[in-house]
Motif scaffolding. Structure first.
Motif, mmCIF file in Angstrom:
data_model
loop_
_atom_site.group_PDB
_atom_site.id
_atom_site.type_symbol
_atom_site.label_atom_id
_atom_site.label_comp_id
_atom_site.label_asym_id
_atom_site.label_seq_id
_atom_site.Cartn_x
_atom_site.Cartn_y
_atom_site.Cartn_z
ATOM 1 N N ALA A 1 0.867 -1.182 0.000
ATOM 2 C CA ALA A 1 0.000 0.000 0.000
ATOM 3 C C ALA A 1 0.904 1.232 0.000
ATOM 4 C CB ALA A 1 -0.920 0.003 1.235
ATOM 5 N N ALA A 2 0.289 2.396 0.079
ATOM 6 C CA ALA A 2 1.033 3.651 0.216
ATOM 7 C C ALA A 2 0.300 4.521 1.226
ATOM 8 C CB ALA A 2 1.146 4.365 -1.128
ATOM 9 N N MET A 3 1.066 5.302 1.980
ATOM 10 C CA MET A 3 0.503 6.191 3.000
ATOM 11 C C MET A 3 0.862 7.622 2.645
ATOM 12 S SD MET A 3 1.189 6.170 7.150
ATOM 13 C CE MET A 3 0.543 4.507 7.361
ATOM 14 N N SER A 4 -0.106 8.527 2.772
ATOM 15 C CA SER A 4 0.139 9.912 2.371
ATOM 16 C C SER A 4 -0.363 10.901 3.413
ATOM 17 C CB SER A 4 -0.552 10.210 1.037
ATOM 18 O OG SER A 4 -1.962 10.297 1.199
ATOM 19 N N ILE A 5 0.123 12.119 3.274
ATOM 20 C CA ILE A 5 -0.344 13.246 4.069
ATOM 21 C C ILE A 5 -0.474 14.422 3.113
ATOM 22 C CG2 ILE A 5 1.970 13.994 4.720
ATOM 23 C CD1 ILE A 5 0.804 14.670 7.499
ATOM 24 N N ALA A 6 -1.464 15.283 3.343
ATOM 25 C CA ALA A 6 -1.717 16.418 2.462
ATOM 26 C C ALA A 6 -1.784 17.703 3.265
ATOM 27 C CB ALA A 6 -3.020 16.214 1.685
#
Length: 266
Positions: free
Chosen positions: A228-233
Protein backbone atom coordinates in the motif's frame (compact mmCIF):
# COMPACT_ATOMS: atom_id res chain seq x y z
CA UNK A 1 12.80 1.72 -2.41
CA UNK A 2 12.22 -2.01 -2.24
CA UNK A 3 10.53 -3.36 -5.31
CA UNK A 4 7.56 -5.63 -5.57
CA UNK A 5 6.58 -7.47 -8.70
CA UNK A 6 2.96 -6.86 -9.80
CA UNK A 7 0.39 -9.36 -8.71
CA UNK A 8 -1.18 -11.46 -11.47
CA UNK A 9 -4.11 -9.70 -13.08
CA UNK A 10 -7.50 -11.13 -12.18
CA UNK A 11 -9.52 -9.52 -14.96
CA UNK A 12 -12.44 -11.64 -16.03
CA UNK A 13 -12.00 -13.97 -18.99
CA UNK A 14 -15.33 -14.51 -20.75
CA UNK A 15 -13.93 -17.70 -22.31
CA UNK A 16 -13.54 -19.25 -18.84
CA UNK A 17 -16.54 -21.46 -18.11
CA UNK A 18 -16.39 -20.38 -14.46
CA UNK A 19 -16.67 -16.69 -15.35
CA UNK A 20 -20.16 -15.24 -14.67
CA UNK A 21 -20.59 -12.34 -17.08
CA UNK A 22 -23.90 -11.25 -15.54
CA UNK A 23 -22.24 -10.89 -12.13
CA UNK A 24 -19.50 -8.76 -13.71
CA UNK A 25 -22.12 -6.49 -15.29
CA UNK A 26 -24.03 -6.17 -12.04
CA UNK A 27 -20.91 -5.16 -10.11
CA UNK A 28 -19.96 -2.65 -12.80
CA UNK A 29 -23.42 -1.10 -12.50
CA UNK A 30 -23.23 -1.04 -8.71
CA UNK A 31 -19.87 0.75 -8.73
CA UNK A 32 -20.65 3.36 -11.40
CA UNK A 33 -22.55 5.54 -8.90
CA UNK A 34 -20.66 8.32 -7.15
CA UNK A 35 -20.57 11.94 -6.05
CA UNK A 36 -21.03 13.16 -9.63
CA UNK A 37 -23.37 10.32 -10.56
CA UNK A 38 -25.74 10.11 -7.60
CA UNK A 39 -28.92 9.45 -9.63
CA UNK A 40 -28.62 7.74 -12.99
CA UNK A 41 -30.91 6.74 -15.85
CA UNK A 42 -30.62 3.45 -17.72
CA UNK A 43 -28.90 5.15 -20.66
CA UNK A 44 -26.43 6.91 -18.35
CA UNK A 45 -25.55 3.63 -16.65
CA UNK A 46 -25.10 1.97 -20.05
CA UNK A 47 -22.69 4.73 -21.08
CA UNK A 48 -20.70 4.60 -17.84
CA UNK A 49 -20.38 0.80 -17.94
CA UNK A 50 -19.84 0.58 -21.71
CA UNK A 51 -22.77 -1.80 -22.00
CA UNK A 52 -26.13 -1.92 -23.75
CA UNK A 53 -29.23 -0.21 -22.33
CA UNK A 54 -30.99 -3.58 -22.13
CA UNK A 55 -28.18 -5.10 -20.07
CA UNK A 56 -27.99 -2.02 -17.84
CA UNK A 57 -31.73 -2.11 -17.26
CA UNK A 58 -31.68 -5.79 -16.22
CA UNK A 59 -28.84 -5.18 -13.78
CA UNK A 60 -30.49 -2.08 -12.31
CA UNK A 61 -33.82 -3.82 -11.79
CA UNK A 62 -32.12 -6.86 -10.23
CA UNK A 63 -30.12 -4.68 -7.83
CA UNK A 64 -33.29 -2.78 -6.93
CA UNK A 65 -35.11 -6.04 -6.19
CA UNK A 66 -32.20 -7.12 -3.97
CA UNK A 67 -32.29 -3.85 -2.05
CA UNK A 68 -29.01 -2.32 -3.21
CA UNK A 69 -30.71 0.37 -5.31
CA UNK A 70 -33.97 2.25 -5.46
CA UNK A 71 -35.59 4.13 -8.32
CA UNK A 72 -38.53 6.25 -9.40
CA UNK A 73 -39.11 4.73 -12.82
CA UNK A 74 -36.59 7.00 -14.53
CA UNK A 75 -33.55 7.31 -12.27
CA UNK A 76 -31.86 4.94 -9.84
CA UNK A 77 -29.82 5.62 -6.69
CA UNK A 78 -27.88 3.71 -4.05
CA UNK A 79 -29.35 2.35 -0.82
CA UNK A 80 -27.49 1.68 2.47
CA UNK A 81 -27.36 -2.06 1.78
CA UNK A 82 -24.57 -1.35 -0.72
CA UNK A 83 -22.34 -0.52 2.26
CA UNK A 84 -22.27 -4.23 3.09
CA UNK A 85 -19.90 -4.78 0.16
CA UNK A 86 -17.40 -2.19 1.41
CA UNK A 87 -17.78 -3.32 5.02
CA UNK A 88 -16.94 -6.90 4.05
CA UNK A 89 -13.57 -5.73 2.71
CA UNK A 90 -12.79 -3.40 5.61
CA UNK A 91 -13.75 -6.02 8.20
CA UNK A 92 -11.87 -8.90 6.58
CA UNK A 93 -8.56 -7.22 5.68
CA UNK A 94 -5.95 -6.29 8.25
CA UNK A 95 -4.42 -3.20 6.64
CA UNK A 96 -7.36 -0.78 7.02
CA UNK A 97 -8.02 -1.58 10.68
CA UNK A 98 -4.33 -1.60 11.63
CA UNK A 99 -3.68 1.64 9.74
CA UNK A 100 -6.62 3.63 11.08
CA UNK A 101 -5.26 4.44 14.58
CA UNK A 102 -1.88 5.32 13.06
CA UNK A 103 -3.52 7.65 10.53
CA UNK A 104 -5.59 9.20 13.32
CA UNK A 105 -2.46 9.82 15.41
CA UNK A 106 -0.58 11.23 12.41
CA UNK A 107 -3.48 13.52 11.53
CA UNK A 108 -3.87 14.69 15.11
CA UNK A 109 -0.14 15.39 15.46
CA UNK A 110 0.19 17.28 12.17
CA UNK A 111 -3.34 18.72 11.96
CA UNK A 112 -3.46 17.47 8.36
CA UNK A 113 -5.31 14.66 6.56
CA UNK A 114 -3.66 11.26 6.12
CA UNK A 115 -4.63 8.37 3.85
CA UNK A 116 -3.79 4.77 2.99
CA UNK A 117 -4.27 3.63 -0.61
CA UNK A 118 -3.83 0.66 -2.91
CA UNK A 119 -3.43 0.45 -6.67
CA UNK A 120 -6.64 -0.34 -8.54
CA UNK A 121 -6.25 -0.47 -12.32
CA UNK A 122 -5.22 3.07 -13.38
CA UNK A 123 -6.14 4.62 -10.04
CA UNK A 124 -5.43 4.52 -6.33
CA UNK A 125 -8.34 3.59 -4.09
CA UNK A 126 -8.40 4.95 -0.54
CA UNK A 127 -8.85 2.12 1.99
CA UNK A 128 -8.31 4.11 5.22
CA UNK A 129 -8.33 7.84 5.96
CA UNK A 130 -8.23 10.33 8.81
CA UNK A 131 -9.40 13.87 8.11
CA UNK A 132 -7.94 16.78 10.03
CA UNK A 133 -9.70 19.98 10.97
CA UNK A 134 -8.12 21.67 7.96
CA UNK A 135 -10.33 19.70 5.58
CA UNK A 136 -9.47 19.71 1.88
CA UNK A 137 -12.03 20.55 -0.75
CA UNK A 138 -11.36 17.32 -2.62
CA UNK A 139 -13.78 15.55 -0.28
CA UNK A 140 -11.84 12.31 -0.18
CA UNK A 141 -13.14 9.36 1.80
CA UNK A 142 -12.78 5.61 1.99
CA UNK A 143 -13.48 4.24 -1.48
CA UNK A 144 -12.46 7.44 -3.28
CA UNK A 145 -10.24 7.01 -6.32
CA UNK A 146 -7.28 9.16 -7.39
CA UNK A 147 -5.47 8.95 -10.75
CA UNK A 148 -2.20 7.10 -10.29
CA UNK A 149 -0.11 9.20 -12.68
CA UNK A 150 -0.45 12.53 -10.85
CA UNK A 151 -1.09 11.60 -7.22
CA UNK A 152 1.65 11.04 -4.65
CA UNK A 153 0.03 7.76 -3.60
CA UNK A 154 -0.15 6.60 -7.20
CA UNK A 155 3.48 7.40 -8.01
CA UNK A 156 4.63 5.46 -4.95
CA UNK A 157 2.60 2.43 -5.98
CA UNK A 158 3.72 2.66 -9.61
CA UNK A 159 7.31 2.78 -8.34
CA UNK A 160 6.73 -0.48 -6.47
CA UNK A 161 6.13 -2.28 -9.78
CA UNK A 162 8.89 -3.51 -12.04
CA UNK A 163 10.17 -0.73 -14.35
CA UNK A 164 8.69 -2.45 -17.42
CA UNK A 165 5.27 -2.87 -15.81
CA UNK A 166 5.25 0.70 -14.50
CA UNK A 167 6.10 2.03 -17.96
CA UNK A 168 3.43 -0.11 -19.61
CA UNK A 169 0.78 1.15 -17.21
CA UNK A 170 1.75 4.81 -17.46
CA UNK A 171 1.84 4.81 -21.24
CA UNK A 172 -1.54 3.09 -21.61
CA UNK A 173 -3.53 4.85 -18.86
CA UNK A 174 -5.58 8.00 -19.53
CA UNK A 175 -3.64 11.05 -18.32
CA UNK A 176 -5.92 14.10 -18.18
CA UNK A 177 -4.73 17.60 -17.37
CA UNK A 178 -6.57 18.31 -14.10
CA UNK A 179 -4.89 21.62 -13.24
CA UNK A 180 -2.28 23.90 -14.76
CA UNK A 181 0.33 22.06 -12.66
CA UNK A 182 -0.60 18.48 -13.61
CA UNK A 183 2.35 16.45 -14.89
CA UNK A 184 0.76 14.23 -17.52
CA UNK A 185 3.26 13.52 -20.31
CA UNK A 186 4.30 9.87 -20.08
CA UNK A 187 8.06 10.51 -20.06
CA UNK A 188 7.75 13.13 -17.31
CA UNK A 189 5.52 10.89 -15.20
CA UNK A 190 7.95 7.99 -15.60
CA UNK A 191 10.85 10.21 -14.57
CA UNK A 192 8.99 11.05 -11.35
CA UNK A 193 8.28 7.36 -10.77
CA UNK A 194 12.00 6.59 -11.16
CA UNK A 195 12.83 9.40 -8.76
CA UNK A 196 10.35 7.99 -6.24
CA UNK A 197 11.92 4.54 -6.59
CA UNK A 198 15.32 6.06 -5.77
CA UNK A 199 14.27 8.42 -2.96
CA UNK A 200 11.56 6.33 -1.30
CA UNK A 201 8.80 8.92 -1.40
CA UNK A 202 6.75 10.92 -3.91
CA UNK A 203 5.10 14.32 -3.96
CA UNK A 204 2.31 16.01 -5.85
CA UNK A 205 2.10 19.81 -5.80
CA UNK A 206 -1.22 21.21 -7.00
CA UNK A 207 -1.59 18.50 -9.65
CA UNK A 208 -4.89 17.09 -8.42
CA UNK A 209 -6.20 20.34 -6.95
CA UNK A 210 -4.60 23.76 -7.01
CA UNK A 211 -3.49 24.81 -3.54
CA UNK A 212 -3.09 21.26 -2.20
CA UNK A 213 0.26 19.53 -1.72
CA UNK A 214 0.62 15.84 -0.87
CA UNK A 215 3.43 13.44 -0.06
CA UNK A 216 3.41 9.64 0.13
CA UNK A 217 5.64 6.72 1.12
CA UNK A 218 5.37 2.98 0.42
CA UNK A 219 3.97 0.65 3.07
CA UNK A 220 5.68 -2.74 3.33
CA UNK A 221 4.56 -5.98 4.89
CA UNK A 222 6.91 -8.03 7.07
CA UNK A 223 8.59 -9.55 3.98
CA UNK A 224 9.45 -6.14 2.52
CA UNK A 225 6.85 -6.27 -0.26
CA UNK A 226 5.01 -3.03 -1.01
CA UNK A 227 1.33 -3.57 -0.19
CA UNK A 228 0.00 0.00 0.00
CA UNK A 229 1.03 3.65 0.22
CA UNK A 230 0.50 6.19 3.00
CA UNK A 231 0.14 9.91 2.37
CA UNK A 232 -0.34 13.25 4.07
CA UNK A 233 -1.72 16.42 2.46
CA UNK A 234 -1.38 20.10 3.29
CA UNK A 235 -2.75 23.36 1.97
CA UNK A 236 -0.19 25.25 -0.10
CA UNK A 237 -0.61 28.48 1.84
CA UNK A 238 0.49 26.75 5.03
CA UNK A 239 3.98 25.80 3.82
CA UNK A 240 6.19 25.42 0.75
CA UNK A 241 6.90 21.94 -0.61
CA UNK A 242 10.43 21.84 0.82
CA UNK A 243 9.17 22.89 4.26
CA UNK A 244 6.34 20.36 3.99
CA UNK A 245 8.81 17.57 3.25
CA UNK A 246 11.15 18.55 6.07
CA UNK A 247 8.34 18.94 8.61
CA UNK A 248 6.23 15.87 7.87
CA UNK A 249 8.21 13.22 5.95
CA UNK A 250 9.88 11.84 9.12
CA UNK A 251 6.51 11.50 10.89
CA UNK A 252 4.99 9.87 7.80
CA UNK A 253 7.81 7.36 7.66
CA UNK A 254 7.52 6.57 11.37
CA UNK A 255 3.81 5.82 10.97
CA UNK A 256 4.59 3.66 7.94
CA UNK A 257 7.30 1.73 9.79
CA UNK A 258 4.96 1.04 12.70
CA UNK A 259 2.31 -0.30 10.32
CA UNK A 260 4.86 -2.39 8.41
CA UNK A 261 5.83 -4.20 11.57
CA UNK A 262 2.24 -5.32 12.05
CA UNK A 263 1.36 -6.41 8.49
CA UNK A 264 1.60 -10.05 7.49
CA UNK A 265 1.92 -10.94 3.78
CA UNK A 266 -1.42 -10.73 1.98
Amino acid sequence: MRKNEPAPQSAGNPADKNFVASLQKGLEVLTCFGRQHARLTVSEVARLTHGSPASARRSLLTLRTLGYLDGDGKRFWMLPKALLVAHAYLASRAAPSLAQPLLDALSERTRESASLGKLLEDDVIIIARSTARRSLSTGLGIGSRLPAYCSALGRVLLASLSPDEAERRVRTMPRRVLTARTVHEADEVLALVVRCREEGYAGSDGELELGVRSMAVPVYDRTGATVAAMSIAVRAERMEMAEFREAFLPALRRARNTLAGRLSPE
